[in-house]
Design an enzyme around this catalytic site. Structure first.
Site, PDB file in Angstrom:
ATOM      1  NE  ARG A 144      45.014  46.749 -14.662  1.00 19.19           N
ATOM      2  CZ  ARG A 144      43.939  46.243 -14.067  1.00 19.19           C
ATOM      3  NH1 ARG A 144      43.573  44.997 -14.307  1.00 19.19           N
ATOM      4  NH2 ARG A 144      43.223  46.971 -13.225  1.00 19.19           N
ATOM      5  CG  HIS A 188      40.208  39.983 -11.543  1.00 19.61           C
ATOM      6  ND1 HIS A 188      39.847  40.836 -12.553  1.00 19.61           N
ATOM      7  CD2 HIS A 188      41.542  39.767 -11.698  1.00 19.61           C
ATOM      8  CE1 HIS A 188      40.910  41.110 -13.311  1.00 19.61           C
ATOM      9  NE2 HIS A 188      41.957  40.476 -12.805  1.00 19.61           N
ATOM     10  CE1 TYR A 209      47.917  41.826 -15.534  1.00 19.57           C
ATOM     11  CE2 TYR A 209      47.684  41.214 -13.217  1.00 19.57           C
ATOM     12  CZ  TYR A 209      47.113  41.527 -14.449  1.00 19.57           C
ATOM     13  OH  TYR A 209      45.747  41.535 -14.570  1.00 19.57           O
ATOM     14  CG  HIS A 240      44.153  43.682 -10.228  1.00 19.43           C
ATOM     15  ND1 HIS A 240      45.315  43.866 -10.924  1.00 19.43           N
ATOM     16  CD2 HIS A 240      43.456  42.744 -10.905  1.00 19.43           C
ATOM     17  CE1 HIS A 240      45.328  43.077 -11.984  1.00 19.43           C
ATOM     18  NE2 HIS A 240      44.206  42.377 -11.998  1.00 19.43           N
ATOM     19  CE1 TYR A 280      44.808  36.910 -12.578  1.00 17.00           C
ATOM     20  CE2 TYR A 280      46.319  38.216 -13.904  1.00 17.00           C
ATOM     21  CZ  TYR A 280      45.247  38.132 -13.029  1.00 17.00           C
ATOM     22  OH  TYR A 280      44.616  39.270 -12.621  1.00 17.00           O
TER      23      TYR A 280
HETATM   24 FE   LIG Z   1      44.006  40.864 -13.472  1.00 17.57          FE
END
Ligand SMILES: [Fe+3]
Lengths: 242, 186
Positions: free
Chosen positions: A157, A162, A147, A160, A108
């Site tokens: 995870r 959000h 990640y 995905h 991110y």
């Molecule tokens: Fe996330």
């Protein structure tokens, strides 16, 4: 004058419990008391709506909306599209959808994310769209990477995106995540698996859509979203349309 | 019309600010208009400030949360085009959120009964699986017979009332613990 309607009670069996022990952050952040219900008032029956003037020309195109000098984000090019409906099956038009995600390496653009994967100088990771009259939406991006995250074990995870969704009423407000079909991490993920209903997890899983896939250009994934339903007309004239 | 199931909620995660308040998250090439930053500018009414923190069950402030606000103007009228909608992110080091807005007017309930002035708040963060609805009332502006507050046992009612002080109003939101905030199923 707008008509405002009652909001159907939420079916909590479709949602994760407030505390899902395998998702450790929820242990100290999920309330213990049950939420208190009451009949819809103006406060909940109304909600923020936004005009197209809030959108910039590339807000729906994460491939380029953070890129410099005509560049493009690195990673598998995808288009995500679907229809926003309410639980009564009615399309929800003119609704704002905001999305955010990691880059193709699973990183991110955030100062608290220190994952080993590099940042992509051409990828910001946020976008937004407003649904059309038929409730449809679409945006372009790169497929995010899986990640690792600190949850006490070897937790990763699933890939995905959000989603933050506005309906017509503040009580329809929803934040969720979209997964990708075939991802083995979905079955292993304490956050995805906090949803008690397997069919509900499946509904958060986008499907490859070869019909909308553009040859030699970009793959399409289909993701439909459903907000809470509305009941009988409740208020007819207390909302000012300015 | 077909009955569909509401899409399941999932946590907003620790990076909700990237999607909802990208400039706050440090995205240098964000949107040309950021939502939820102009409550006070968009609404007529008396300026007020509400400050607080979201506190978890260990007593620690939540540093990655987001508070959303929905309210009418000072006359009690709800608007469209984003007017009356606000976003107040938790400060990354202190956890404090700051809501700069106007005192909302009294809004009616489903029976046409006046409710005491209040802000609707919606709380999301890592560890919150379904966004939490609550309200902020004002210590110097609460009716004894408010229809919503009257439903709540007196010991918990206080968790919804922002206390007026020299620095504006103060309201901490407790996710758990002795002073757990009242959350609503609305
Ligand atoms: Fe996330």
């Amino acid at each position: 004058m707008s008509k405002l309607t009652d909001i159907a009670p939420r079916d909590f069996s479709l949602h994760p419990p407030r505390i899902a022990p395998d998702y450790r952050s929820s242990l100290s952040r999920g309330p213990i008391h049950k939420p208190i219900g009451f009949a819809t008032t103006m406060t909940e029956a109304t909600g923020p709506t936004f005009g197209h003037d809030v959108l910039g020309p590339n807000d729906h195109d994460l491939l380029i909306n953070h890129a410099v000098d005509g560049g493009s984000a690195i990673g598998p090019r995808i288009m995500v599209h679907g229809v926003l409906r309410d639980a009564d099956g009615r399309p929800v038009p003119n609704a704002l959808i905001e999305v955010w995600q990691a880059n193709a390496g699973g990183r991110y653009r955030h100062k608290k994310d220190a994952y080993l994967a590099p940042l992509d100088p051409n990828f910001g990771g946020c976008g937004r769209v407003i649904t059309g009259e038929d409730g449809s939406y679409s945006f372009r991006t790169v497929q995010p990477g899986a990640y690792p995250w600190p949850n006490g074990g070897n937790d990763w995870r699933p890939a995905h995106i959000h989603f933050s969704v506005f309906g017509m009423a503040f009580s329809q407000r929803l934040i969720t995540q979209m997964y990708f079909e075939g991802d083995p991490h979905i079955a292993l993920c304490p956050i995805a698996q906090s949803i008690p209903d397997a069919a509900a997890i499946d509904r958060l899983t986008a499907r490859l859509d070869m019909e909308a896939t553009v040859p030699m250009d970009i793959r399409a994934f289909r993701f439909d979203i459903v907000l809470r339903g509305r009941g009988a007309t409740l208020f007819e004239n207390q909302l000012e349309g300015t | 019309m077909a009955k569909l199931s509401e899409s399941a909620s999932q946590t907003a995660g620790p990076y909700v600010h990237i999607g909802c308040v990208p400039e706050f998250a440090g995205l240098e090439r964000g949107y040309h208009s950021q939502l939820g930053t102009s409550l006070r500018a968009d609404l007529t009414g008396d300026p007020i400030t509400v400050r607080g923190r979201i506190i978890d069950g260990m007593g620690d402030p939540v540093l990655d949360g987001l508070v959303e606000i929905w309210q009418p103007d000072g006359a009690g009228t709800f608007h469209t085009n984003g007017k009356g909608f606000g976003r107040a992110p938790s400060h990354a080091e202190t956890g404090e959120f700051v809501i700069e807005t106007v005192m909302p007017g009294a809004a009616i309930d489903q029976n046409g009964t006046l409710q005491s002035p209040h802000l609707a708040l919606w709380i999301v963060a890592r560890g919150i699986n379904v966004g939490l609805h609550t309200r902020a009332y004002f210590s110097d502006n609460v009716a004894d017979d408010d229809p919503i507050l009257s439903m709540i046992e007196p010991t918990r009612r206080t968790t919804l009332i922002a206390q007026k002080g020299s620095n504006g109003y103060q309201l901490d939101i407790h996710l758990q613990g002795e002073n757990e905030t009242v959350f609503f199923d609305v």
